[in-house]
Write a protein that holds these residues in place. Sequence first.
Motif, PDB file in Angstrom:
ATOM      1  N   UNK A  69       0.859  -1.188   0.000  1.00 19.23           N
ATOM      2  CA  UNK A  69       0.000   0.000   0.000  1.00 19.23           C
ATOM      3  C   UNK A  69       0.893   1.235   0.000  1.00 19.23           C
ATOM      4  N   UNK A  70       0.600   2.141  -0.901  1.00 21.62           N
ATOM      5  CA  UNK A  70       1.394   3.355  -1.021  1.00 21.62           C
ATOM      6  C   UNK A  70       1.018   4.338   0.077  1.00 21.62           C
ATOM      7  N   UNK A  71       1.793   5.411   0.145  1.00 24.00           N
ATOM      8  CA  UNK A  71       1.544   6.432   1.173  1.00 24.00           C
ATOM      9  C   UNK A  71       0.218   7.143   0.938  1.00 24.00           C
ATOM     10  N   UNK A  72      -0.130   7.396  -0.330  1.00 24.63           N
ATOM     11  CA  UNK A  72      -1.396   8.080  -0.635  1.00 24.63           C
ATOM     12  C   UNK A  72      -2.584   7.204  -0.252  1.00 24.63           C
ATOM     13  N   UNK A  73      -2.490   5.904  -0.553  1.00 25.21           N
ATOM     14  CA  UNK A  73      -3.577   5.001  -0.197  1.00 25.21           C
ATOM     15  C   UNK A  73      -3.734   4.895   1.320  1.00 25.21           C
ATOM     16  N   UNK A  74      -2.610   4.875   2.029  1.00 27.32           N
ATOM     17  CA  UNK A  74      -2.688   4.800   3.485  1.00 27.32           C
ATOM     18  C   UNK A  74      -3.319   6.061   4.074  1.00 27.32           C
ATOM     19  N   UNK A  75      -2.987   7.217   3.530  1.00 24.46           N
ATOM     20  CA  UNK A  75      -3.594   8.464   4.026  1.00 24.46           C
ATOM     21  C   UNK A  75      -5.095   8.491   3.771  1.00 24.46           C
ATOM     22  N   UNK A  76      -5.496   8.040   2.565  1.00 19.74           N
ATOM     23  CA  UNK A  76      -6.926   7.987   2.258  1.00 19.74           C
ATOM     24  C   UNK A  76      -7.649   7.022   3.185  1.00 19.74           C
ATOM     25  N   UNK A  77      -7.009   5.875   3.489  1.00 13.04           N
ATOM     26  CA  UNK A  77      -7.631   4.908   4.394  1.00 13.04           C
ATOM     27  C   UNK A  77      -7.808   5.498   5.797  1.00 13.04           C
ATOM     28  N   UNK A  78      -6.807   6.202   6.271  1.00 10.02           N
ATOM     29  CA  UNK A  78      -6.920   6.804   7.594  1.00 10.02           C
ATOM     30  C   UNK A  78      -8.049   7.850   7.637  1.00 10.02           C
ATOM     31  N   UNK A  79      -8.178   8.658   6.596  1.00  9.60           N
ATOM     32  CA  UNK A  79      -9.224   9.689   6.546  1.00  9.60           C
ATOM     33  C   UNK A  79     -10.604   9.048   6.560  1.00  9.60           C
ATOM     34  N   UNK A  80     -10.749   7.986   5.721  1.00 10.11           N
ATOM     35  CA  UNK A  80     -12.038   7.299   5.671  1.00 10.11           C
ATOM     36  C   UNK A  80     -12.368   6.628   7.001  1.00 10.11           C
ATOM     37  N   UNK A 139     -11.429   7.625  10.028  1.00  6.27           N
ATOM     38  CA  UNK A 139     -11.840   8.674  10.982  1.00  6.27           C
ATOM     39  C   UNK A 139     -13.290   9.103  10.753  1.00  6.27           C
ATOM     40  N   UNK A 140     -13.672   9.215   9.449  1.00  4.08           N
ATOM     41  CA  UNK A 140     -15.058   9.588   9.155  1.00  4.08           C
ATOM     42  C   UNK A 140     -16.028   8.542   9.669  1.00  4.08           C
ATOM     43  N   UNK A 141     -15.705   7.270   9.501  1.00  3.83           N
ATOM     44  CA  UNK A 141     -16.581   6.215   9.988  1.00  3.83           C
ATOM     45  C   UNK A 141     -16.693   6.242  11.513  1.00  3.83           C
ATOM     46  N   UNK A 142     -15.617   6.467  12.197  1.00  5.53           N
ATOM     47  CA  UNK A 142     -15.664   6.534  13.656  1.00  5.53           C
ATOM     48  C   UNK A 142     -16.482   7.723  14.159  1.00  5.53           C
ATOM     49  N   UNK A 143     -16.316   8.872  13.490  1.00  7.15           N
ATOM     50  CA  UNK A 143     -17.082  10.062  13.904  1.00  7.15           C
ATOM     51  C   UNK A 143     -18.574   9.871  13.674  1.00  7.15           C
ATOM     52  N   UNK A 144     -18.948   9.219  12.545  1.00  2.00           N
ATOM     53  CA  UNK A 144     -20.363   8.977  12.268  1.00  2.00           C
ATOM     54  C   UNK A 144     -20.965   8.008  13.270  1.00  2.00           C
ATOM     55  N   UNK A 145     -20.236   7.007  13.737  1.00  2.39           N
ATOM     56  CA  UNK A 145     -20.744   6.055  14.716  1.00  2.39           C
ATOM     57  C   UNK A 145     -20.905   6.715  16.076  1.00  2.39           C
TER      58      UNK A 145
END
Length: 649
Positions: free
Chosen positions: A1-12, A14-20
């Motif tokens: 997994x590249x650095x860009x993919x890892x950053x996108x995964x972390x952002x997504x 965080x959004x899921x945790x905030x919505x829950x």
Amino acid sequence: MSDDELAAFRKRWKQELSSKNEKQPLNCSSSHGQSSKGDLQNRYFEDLENHSHPSGPSKPEKDEEGRGTDAAKSEDQPEYVSIARSLLDGRTSPLLDRIQEERSRRKRQYDEVTDVYRSSLQHQQQRSKIKEDKELVEQLIQDLNEVNDIPFFDVELPYELALKIFQYLDCTELGRCAQVSRVWRALAEDSVLWYKICKKEGFHQDASVSDSPCWKSTLRDCRNSAKTVCSNWKNRVGSISQLQFELGKVLCDVSSCDNFVLAGYTSGDVRLWDTLHWDSTASYLKTNSLSANSEPRPHVRHVQVNGTVAAAAYEDGCVDLWSTETGGEPIHHYQTPGCIQALALSPDSPVLCSAAGPDVRLDRADDPGYWRTLCQTQLPKSVEGLVLVPGRGQQRPLAVLSAGETVYLLDPWEEEPQMLHSVYGHPVTCLDASDSQVAFGVKRSGWAMHDGGNKIHVYSLETKKPVVCVGNSPGDFSCINLRDSPPHLLVCGNKDRRVRVFDLRAGSSVASLYAHHLGVTSVQADDWKIVSGGGEGLVCVWEMRMGAKLWEMHNRHPVRHVCFNTSTLLTANIPDDKSPRGACITDDDLTAHRRHRGVICHYDFSEDALSQDHILPICRSDYTESHGYNYNIGLAVPYDRLSGSHPSH
């Protein structure tokens, strides 16, 4: 997994945790324990108020089978509906099952997210580790490029130990190591290393390390000289000299070893030449008093020579030995009752063996230099072939003899000669031995002619058992050379006019050359060439790998002796008729004409063969001599046949 993919995964994530966190359906995590009764009651009445709202759900409907749809829709209904139904059913703890189910669901969700995160983290750590390793390797290479000296041998290893490591390298590898650093260059150009390489390639075997200031240059000069000599051999460039004894007698036998040439004549005279000074006069070897005082003097039948001793056997049964250093009077003499049929001298030690009929005698010189008889024995038949095994020394000599169809091994410390090979009706025609094997040709005659032809048998001297049997020739094997042949090769000549080379490992023929129309009489080979002599007097030089004839020389009589080393070739044409008439049948003296005497030719192919000291005899002739000279100067001019020129023109 590249650095860009890892950053996108972390952002997504965080959004899921905030919505829950915003939904908060029911917080029953294990860290807080079970909810208090007051909280459950407040939540229960809030749910009842929401349930009594007009927008709440209607009564359950019946399906076609009359069953309610509550069970089918229970998974889609809110949490308070299930809690209310549990209370209406009379359950004392309606929230325990729900809390346990919620815990399991949250745990599964947490495990899934944790696994994804852990895999991505491991992948990132591997990438960082690979990157770190690459950076370390690049740093090491950069550090090695910055230093001036490689510290492996000048710091960690002493010079002597490093020299022992370098001795396993060849010339090419030493040259590459010399380009690494100054320290490695000093190691790669050490004189001891190049001295060992020079001896390994066969140059200056008797030299010491101190004999040359630069063995690397010496090896280069030796290689260039060897290349020049090989080219001279192939192109027939060199000098030729004839070793003649001008007393008008016929040549009887010739032997050579290293730079010594020994010849015996019908006059009873024996002459010794040193080919390092080939144009000097021959050394005079005096005969014993018994042979010298007899009239007429007996002919010389056999001669043998090595680096220290020369031997001659006469027709009256006398045997004389001389020192090659002093010459003059014989240093040893003995008499046998019969005529000497075979004579052999060890090539590397003072050991002499002679055979007169069936009687065999073996003599050697002890440490003070006195000759003693080791053993005397008698065989059932007359000895026809005799050879001493080389490399045995004078302490443990071993002789190989052939008598009829039997081959014997004569060991002085054994009571009787040991029979090595014997087949009735298969006589032995030729014999030779090396330091570990013995080879002999066997003739197929009479009832045995149907089994394929003549053979050559090779036996091991250590096990006394046959190693290989080669050859399938209709003619008799007339000569064989095993001692001077390359390793695992055997060269032989046959009466069917062919020279053959056999590979003893495979038992197959390497080369078969149609050479001499009167049969092959003598032969020798090395790693690339073959020199053969025939009964018609022709000497041929062959290229072994191509099987092509390089050149040839001719004299009148059969070639009975051929011996060559790196840069010289010696041939002897010995007449079969030892008592010819003179130039005229009415002459009173029986002095043989030159054409009946035989000739010994010495060819020199060294680099200085064309210098002033090695000019052909024809070019140094003053034309005042009464006898003729050799007009064949093709050896010095390889293309004279094309030009058709004559030296007298």
